[in-house]
Enzyme design. Structure first.
Site, PDB file in Angstrom:
ATOM      1  N   LYS A  15       0.857  -1.196   0.000  1.00 29.32           N
ATOM      2  CA  LYS A  15       0.000   0.000   0.000  1.00 29.32           C
ATOM      3  C   LYS A  15       0.888   1.240   0.000  1.00 29.32           C
ATOM      4  O   LYS A  15       1.906   1.279   0.701  1.00 29.32           O
ATOM      5  CB  LYS A  15      -0.897  -0.034   1.238  1.00 29.32           C
ATOM      6  CG  LYS A  15      -1.968   1.058   1.285  1.00 29.32           C
ATOM      7  CD  LYS A  15      -2.858   0.874   2.511  1.00 29.32           C
ATOM      8  CE  LYS A  15      -3.970   1.909   2.573  1.00 29.32           C
ATOM      9  NZ  LYS A  15      -4.839   1.738   3.760  1.00 29.32           N
TER      10      LYS A  15
ATOM     11  N   SER B 136     -10.048  -0.586   7.014  1.00 31.70           N
ATOM     12  CA  SER B 136      -9.443  -0.360   5.695  1.00 31.70           C
ATOM     13  C   SER B 136      -8.714  -1.554   5.080  1.00 31.70           C
ATOM     14  O   SER B 136      -8.294  -1.484   3.936  1.00 31.70           O
ATOM     15  CB  SER B 136      -8.472   0.823   5.765  1.00 31.70           C
ATOM     16  OG  SER B 136      -9.174   2.031   5.691  1.00 31.70           O
TER      17      SER B 136
ATOM     18  N   SER C  83      -9.788   1.803   2.846  1.00 33.84           N
ATOM     19  CA  SER C  83      -8.890   2.564   2.003  1.00 33.84           C
ATOM     20  C   SER C  83      -7.846   1.714   1.267  1.00 33.84           C
ATOM     21  O   SER C  83      -7.238   2.202   0.306  1.00 33.84           O
ATOM     22  CB  SER C  83      -8.160   3.602   2.859  1.00 33.84           C
ATOM     23  OG  SER C  83      -7.306   2.974   3.782  1.00 33.84           O
TER      24      SER C  83
END
Lengths: 469, 96
Positions: free
Chosen positions: A72, A172, A148
């Site tokens: 990420k 997330s 997210s």
């Protein structure tokens, strides 16, 4: 099946048997990304040459030797750009160091490869708040991947990479895993070092894996868990081999169903999927117990005070002085700050900084922030009491399957309310995992299994049983 | 608790963010909705409850005070928007 579409454990067997090489896996990932990611948008950037060099040097005797892991884009990887999905950092920041999870992955032989898209600074649940690009749900184009960590979920679900790391502040990892049909684990607070993760809500953030299988999640947790002198909140607790005992089943396990989670505007088919998974586990010898988490209805309000408050403080470092993009021709020092932050941050980040600044400001601190911290204690007590009666808790991950893109734009509260089933685990510091169930109308749906603090072995074992249904 | 409206321009200034008129209006109405939801917390009886700022109870963790290698200044400065003489450079703050 392409290599990038396979599980870590399967690739590992083929690597150690000499059937494939680490270079083969990276080359396949590179070709899958260049052929198909233009339509999905899972990756913000990738550096094939670096990864291929590392692949040629990979030590296959290590637990993750030669296996590429997507990262990420809010986790620092030395020498690689890190945007956090923000225009503030895009084109202006290259990580000068490795996050501890990256060091740990490398020590286990893995190759960090590719930076995955996210809601800006991890604030959001659709990845539509990225300042860089949109990400499509590979299982259902036209629908959001969740967020997210939407890029990490899409990267795995889209068969671009065998596994990825995400971060989870209020769901997330688990929610995008649920929306994309992959496994997503949020470890207990302190289980994994946060050093090198760009901070959003420091008392809530945890890094964790998104994978094809429960066994892969355990493999990755083995590598990234542990105490770190650079993160004083990381725990010096024993690290078991999380892959051990995965197949022991759920016989004798007590599984709680919180009554408050099955009453609030949840899609009837999702509810039915979760209940039938619970019944299937009961048939395997688990005992289902109705439990109560009475402060559930206050979790969203508590979270949307605490998380923005911490974010407003954490994001003060983005000032146009230390790193990132600076406004051109500032009039003075003050306008350097205010104009750089105006241009660099997107709407959701601005909204949350304003909300967080407000609840911490003079005259409101006690009424909002301090009150929220006390309600947080009550939410944690709910879980402590529940885990005296049960080993793990079964819930939906989200009230609905992945909405169409743009469905909730302009109404942040609508997005926030959909976090109801995931945020309590962050407030309490517990662990949780999302594991895929049968899709609803073609859209993936996950079951959330919540465990007590450091109860990862229990929820992994339970998730493995669900996966095998 | 206070009423649900936020003076967005005032708070944005505290947070050092410049906002357009349109943003002030939009955030104001959106955050009013969020604050209305947040007011729910006033229902909760928090008498005698300790605040919880962290999920783990460990505090004041110390380590031996030994020098360890840290990132060189060059590493920090490589991402600075402006720098000179190994330091961050900003517009003039005081008159000489």
């Amino acid at each position: 099946m392409s290599l990038a579409a396979q599980s870590l454990s399967s690739l590992r067997r083929q690597l150690t048997a000499g059937e494939i090489s680490p270079r083969d896996i990276i080359e396949d990932a590179v070709s899958q990304i260049s052929a198909r990611d233009g339509d999905i948008g899972a990756f913000i950037s990738s550096e094939p040459e670096t990864a291929l060099t590392e692949a040629d040097k990979a030590d296959l005797s290590l637990p993750l030797g030669g296996l590429p892991i997507g990262i990420k884009d809010n986790i620092n990887v030395q020498g690689s750009p890190c945007t956090c999905g923000s225009k503030f950092l895009s084109g202006a920041y290259t990580s000068p160091y490795d996050a501890t999870v990256i060091k740990n992955l490398r020590a286990a032989g893995a190759i960090p490869f590719g930076r995955t898209n996210l809601d800006e600074f991890a604030m959001g649940s659709s990845t539509e708040n990225s300042g860089i690009q949109l990400t499509q749900n590979p299982a259902a184009p036209g629908h959001i991947p969740g967020g997210s960590s939407g890029g990490s979920a899409a990267a795995v679900a889209g068969n671009f990479i065998p596994a990825a790391l995400g971060s989870d502040t209020g769901g997330s990892i688990r929610q995008p895993a649920s929306h994309c049909g992959v496994v997503g684990l949020k470890p207990s607070y302190g289980r994994v070092s946060r050093y090198g993760l760009v901070a959003f809500g420091s008392s809530l953030d945890q890094i964790g894996p998104l994978t094809h299988t429960v066994e892969d999640a355990a493999l990755l947790l083995n590598a990234i868990a542990g105490v770190d002198p650079r993160d004083s909140t990381s725990l010096d607790a024993e690290i078991p081999d999380y892959t051990e005992g995965l197949d022991q089943g759920v016989a004798g396990m007590k599984l709680g169903l919180p009554k408050e989670y099955f009453t609030q505007g949840i899609d009837s088919q999702i509810r039915e999927r979760v209940e039938s998974a619970a019944k299937a586990l009961e048939a395997q010898g688990a005992e289902l117990v109705e439990i109560s988490l009475p402060h559930t209805e206050y979790a969203i309000a508590t979270y949307y005070i605490i998380a923005p408050a911490e974010a407003s403080s954490n994001l003060s470092r983005f000032d146009g002085v230390r790193y990132g993009n600076r406004t051109e021709n500032p009039r003075d020092m003050l306008s350097l700050y205010t104009d750089s932050r105006e241009a660099g941050f997107g709407s959701e980040v601005k909204r949350r900084i304003i909300l967080g600044t407000y609840v911490l400001s003079s005259g409101y601190h006690d009424a909002y922030y301090l009150r929220a911290l006390k309600v947080r204690t009550l939410i944690k007590q709910d879980f402590v009491q529940a885990f005296e009666k049960v080993d793990a808790i079964l819930t939906p991950v989200a009230p609905d399957a992945a909405p169409k893109m743009g469905a909730a734009s302009g109404d942040p509260l609508k997005h926030y309310l959909a976090d109801i089933f995931t945020i309590s685990a962050n407030l309490a510091g517990n662990c949780g995992i999302s594991v895929p169930l049968e899709p609803v109308d073609g859209l993936p749906v996950g079951l959330q299994i919540l465990g007590p603090h450091l109860g990862e072995q229990t929820i992994l074992r339970c998730a493995r049983a669900v996966e095998a249904l | 608790m206070a009423d649900s409206s936020i003076d967005v321009r005032y708070v944005a200034n505290l947070a050092r963010i410049n906002l357009s008129e349109e943003e002030v209006e939009r955030f104001g109405s959106q955050l009013t909705g969020v604050m209305k939801h947040i007011e729910k917390l006033s229902e909760v009886d928090i008498e005698g409850i300790e605040p919880m700022s962290h999920a783990n109870t460990t505090s004041n963790k110390v380590r031996p005070d030994e020098p360890v290698e840290s990132l060189p200044a060059k590493g920090f400065l490589q991402n600075a928007p402006d720098q000179a003489n190994g330091q961050l450079r900003v517009p003039k703050v005081v008159d000489a």
